[in-house]
Design an enzyme around this catalytic site. Structure first.
Site, PDB file in Angstrom:
ATOM      1  CG  ASN A   1      -1.676   1.285   1.454  1.00  0.00           C
ATOM      2  OD1 ASN A   1      -2.006   1.626   2.568  1.00  0.00           O
ATOM      3  ND2 ASN A   1      -1.972   2.001   0.385  1.00  0.00           N
ATOM      4  N   GLY A   2       0.805   2.019  -1.036  1.00  0.00           N
ATOM      5  CA  GLY A   2       1.648   3.206  -1.115  1.00  0.00           C
ATOM      6  C   GLY A   2       2.118   3.427  -2.530  1.00  0.00           C
TER       7      GLY A   2
ATOM      8  CE1 TYR B   1     -13.651   9.657  -0.301  1.00  0.00           C
ATOM      9  CE2 TYR B   1     -11.475   8.799  -0.818  1.00  0.00           C
ATOM     10  CZ  TYR B   1     -12.839   8.817  -1.039  1.00  0.00           C
ATOM     11  OH  TYR B   1     -13.380   8.010  -1.988  1.00  0.00           O
TER      12      TYR B   1
HETATM   13  P1  AMP Z   1     -14.451  15.253  -7.318  1.00  0.00           P
HETATM   14  O1  AMP Z   1     -15.808  14.895  -7.761  1.00  0.00           O
HETATM   15  O2  AMP Z   1     -13.395  14.910  -8.321  1.00  0.00           O
HETATM   16  O3  AMP Z   1     -14.315  16.657  -6.825  1.00  0.00           O
HETATM   17  O4  AMP Z   1     -14.107  14.306  -6.078  1.00  0.00           O
HETATM   18  C1  AMP Z   1     -14.488  14.675  -4.792  1.00  0.00           C
HETATM   19  C2  AMP Z   1     -15.263  13.581  -4.159  1.00  0.00           C
HETATM   20  O5  AMP Z   1     -14.533  12.353  -4.230  1.00  0.00           O
HETATM   21  C3  AMP Z   1     -15.508  13.879  -2.706  1.00  0.00           C
HETATM   22  O6  AMP Z   1     -16.885  13.632  -2.475  1.00  0.00           O
HETATM   23  C4  AMP Z   1     -14.655  12.903  -1.944  1.00  0.00           C
HETATM   24  O7  AMP Z   1     -15.418  12.244  -0.955  1.00  0.00           O
HETATM   25  C5  AMP Z   1     -14.156  11.919  -2.949  1.00  0.00           C
HETATM   26  N1  AMP Z   1     -12.680  11.808  -2.995  1.00  0.00           N
HETATM   27  C6  AMP Z   1     -11.761  12.673  -2.571  1.00  0.00           C
HETATM   28  N2  AMP Z   1     -10.513  12.209  -2.798  1.00  0.00           N
HETATM   29  C7  AMP Z   1     -10.645  11.027  -3.390  1.00  0.00           C
HETATM   30  C8  AMP Z   1      -9.727  10.036  -3.865  1.00  0.00           C
HETATM   31  N3  AMP Z   1      -8.416  10.185  -3.776  1.00  0.00           N
HETATM   32  N4  AMP Z   1     -10.245   8.925  -4.404  1.00  0.00           N
HETATM   33  C9  AMP Z   1     -11.567   8.757  -4.497  1.00  0.00           C
HETATM   34  N5  AMP Z   1     -12.472   9.650  -4.075  1.00  0.00           N
HETATM   35  C10 AMP Z   1     -12.030  10.773  -3.536  1.00  0.00           C
END
Ligand code: AMP
Ligand code: SF4
Length: 489
Positions: free
Chosen positions: A125-126, A265
């Site tokens: 993981n990483g 998150y």
């Molecule tokens: P976006 O629609 O691209 O702005 O993604 C934001 C949404 O995705 C938020 O509701 C977060 O809960 C979720 N999110 C944030 N970072 C990640 C990530 N690295 N991978 C997957 N989901 C993410």
């Protein structure tokens, strides 16, 4: 004689990138090791839904390694029959999360090889930051790569290392790797687990009766009735075998830099990481947000799942009513995982449904954990208005995400980050809310008790704790012969 390796795999040589934000789980010394590992992986499913795999070691002479890896969710990847075939009292499992390019079974983990007549498996993981340089060096030495993940680099480095014992070789291999690695190896019947010196990604130790268990997050212990013992220290290498568990600290200590985004998150809210409950941290983020970015509104709702605890905190700090204004479908994966934008936009609608009865005619504060590309936020605001909300005030329980992550949380290129080159007001113009407020960096640090450092927050600040280096050499203090184990509980 070589160990027997049974595997179901397809060889697909398409291209892929080196992005892995994953879950690792391992059991040592339990007759039901593979089944327990499948359950542990199920509890870690939020860390990766692309593929799942288990390698088990059966104590035959010579040892027999069994492996099963498949695309998709844990519950689909493993049937009773496949688990029955994964015999042995030692098992290592992995769930993989990659959003870049196509997904390939050849990149599913754990990777399994044979070295000096012993199985050698690895789950990671990483994300390494010096993969290219390491791969070039290995290529020049004639290494043949079968996957495009950086994880395979560990196996090649360990196989080429000079140390006498498997542990020595693994430490030497890890000493060449830069970046984020919470990693577990099976070397013969030995389980070796390690965290990079900054401790960027989590990894913890538990016990189940006389068996040892290692997992990315302690929630995986709860499901199988194992007892959480402790987090591995940054830079710790833990070996588990018939002589018990021994911890080593072979790398020069550096400042700890645990990924703050795990608290924002990525991790499950019922996990405790680095001694802090993720739920408490998110709630504290919400409280700070409520103080920093109040709104003239009637109620607060959270975007499930990761925004809910912060929304509760916001409601607490602002004395507004908390209501359930959004439902999340239990049957759709995280929207981010779908690589094509059109699919992703559709995915938001499939994932979230507004509760019109809670929203109609009211001024709503909606709290999400983060905004990355802005897709979710834009759809969400429109959806809440369609459902009858009179005003929609978007509050984000983390600072603007302005920089990509190179340490194992998959984020898009900088130019795709909506806040990379935009002030919050410009982001709001795209998102279409009545107002937009982010948590400040100080607010975030306060919520995770990180005012005095200890966290990586590079996706918000651009201050990357691990530089990109040509050929990395974090020299292990012991190239030949191990230092004595460090005393741990
Ligand atoms: P976006 O629609 O691209 O702005 O993604 C934001 C949404 O995705 C938020 O509701 C977060 O809960 C979720 N999110 C944030 N970072 C990640 C990530 N690295 N991978 C997957 N989901 C993410
Ligand atoms: Fe975590 Fe962000 Fe640092 Fe990546 S850059 S390790 S997501 S805090």
């Amino acid at each position: 004689m070589s160990p027997v390796c049974h595997e179901d795999r397809a060889l697909d040589l398409g291209d892929d990138h080196f992005h892995d934000a994953c879950g690792v789980f391992a059991v040592w010394g339990h007759p039901d090791a593979a089944r327990l590992t499948a359950l542990g992986l199920h509890a870690l499913q939020h860390r990766g839904q692309e593929s799942a795999g288990i390698v088990s070691i059966e104590a035959t002479r010579p040892l027999t390694a069994h492996a099963h890896r498949a695309m998709g969710l844990v519950q689909d990847a493993f049937t009773a029959a496949t688990l029955a075939g994964l015999r042995g009292d030692v098992a290592l499992g992995h769930v993989r999360y990659s959003t870049t390019g196509e997904s390939h079974l050849r990149n599913a983990q754990p990777l399994l090889a044979a070295h000096q007549g012993q199985p050698l498996a690895c789950a990671h993981n990483g994300n390494l930051t010096n993969t290219d340089a390491l791969k070039r060096g290995l290529d020049a030495q004639g290494a043949v790569f079968q996957s495009s993940t950086d994880t395979e680099v560990f196996l090649h480095l360990a196989a080429r290392a000079r140390g006498d014992s498997a542990l020595d070789r693994v430490i030497e291999a890890l000493g060449a790797c830069r970046g984020a690695w919470s990693v577990a190896f099976l070397a013969g019947r030995q389980l070796i687990a390690a965290r990079d010196p900054h401790g960027l990604r989590p990894l913890c130790l538990g016990t189940l009766g006389r068996a040892h268990v290692v997992a990315s997050e302690p929630v995986a212990f709860d499901l199988i009735g194992a007892r959480y013992v402790r987090d591995l220290d940054p830079g710790e290498v833990l070996v588990i075998d018939a002589d018990g568990a021994r911890a080593y600290a072979p790398f020069e200590p550096v400042a700890p830099r645990f990924c703050v985004f795990e608290h924002v998150y990525f991790a499950r809210p019922d996990s405790t990481l680095g001694g802090q409950s993720v739920y408490d941290a998110r709630r504290a983020m919400g409280r700070a947000l409520g103080r920093e970015a109040p709104a003239d509104a009637d109620l607060v709702i959270g975007v499930p799942d990761s925004g809910v605890a912060a929304a509760l905190g916001y409601a607490e700090a602002s004395s507004l009513a908390f209501e359930v204004g959004l439902l999340r479908s239990r049957f759709v994966n995280r929207t981010f995982i779908e690589p094509v934008d059109a699919q992703r936009q559709f995915g938001v609608r499939m994932k979230l449904s507004p509760v019109a009865a809670a929203l109609r005619g009211r001024r709503v504060v909606v709290v999400d954990d983060s905004i990355v590309r802005g897709t979710t936020a834009r759809k969400l605001v429109a959806m809440l208005r369609d459902a009858g909300a009179r005003e929609v005030h978007l509050r984000v329980a983390s600072p603007p995400t302005r920089w990509p992550c190179f340490y194992g949380i998959d984020t898009p290129d900088r130019d795709e980050l909506v806040a990379a080159h935009r002030a919050p007001a410009e982001v709001n113009a795209l998102v279409g809310a009545d107002s937009l407020g982010y948590l400040s960096l100080e607010g975030l640090r306060g919520a995770v008790n990180g005012q005095r450092g200890g966290f990586c927050d590079a996706c918000f600040t651009g201050e990357y704790p691990v530089p990109f280096v040509p050929v990395g050499a974090l020299t292990a203090r012991t190239q030949h012969g191990l230092a004595p184990p460090v005393t741990r509980r």
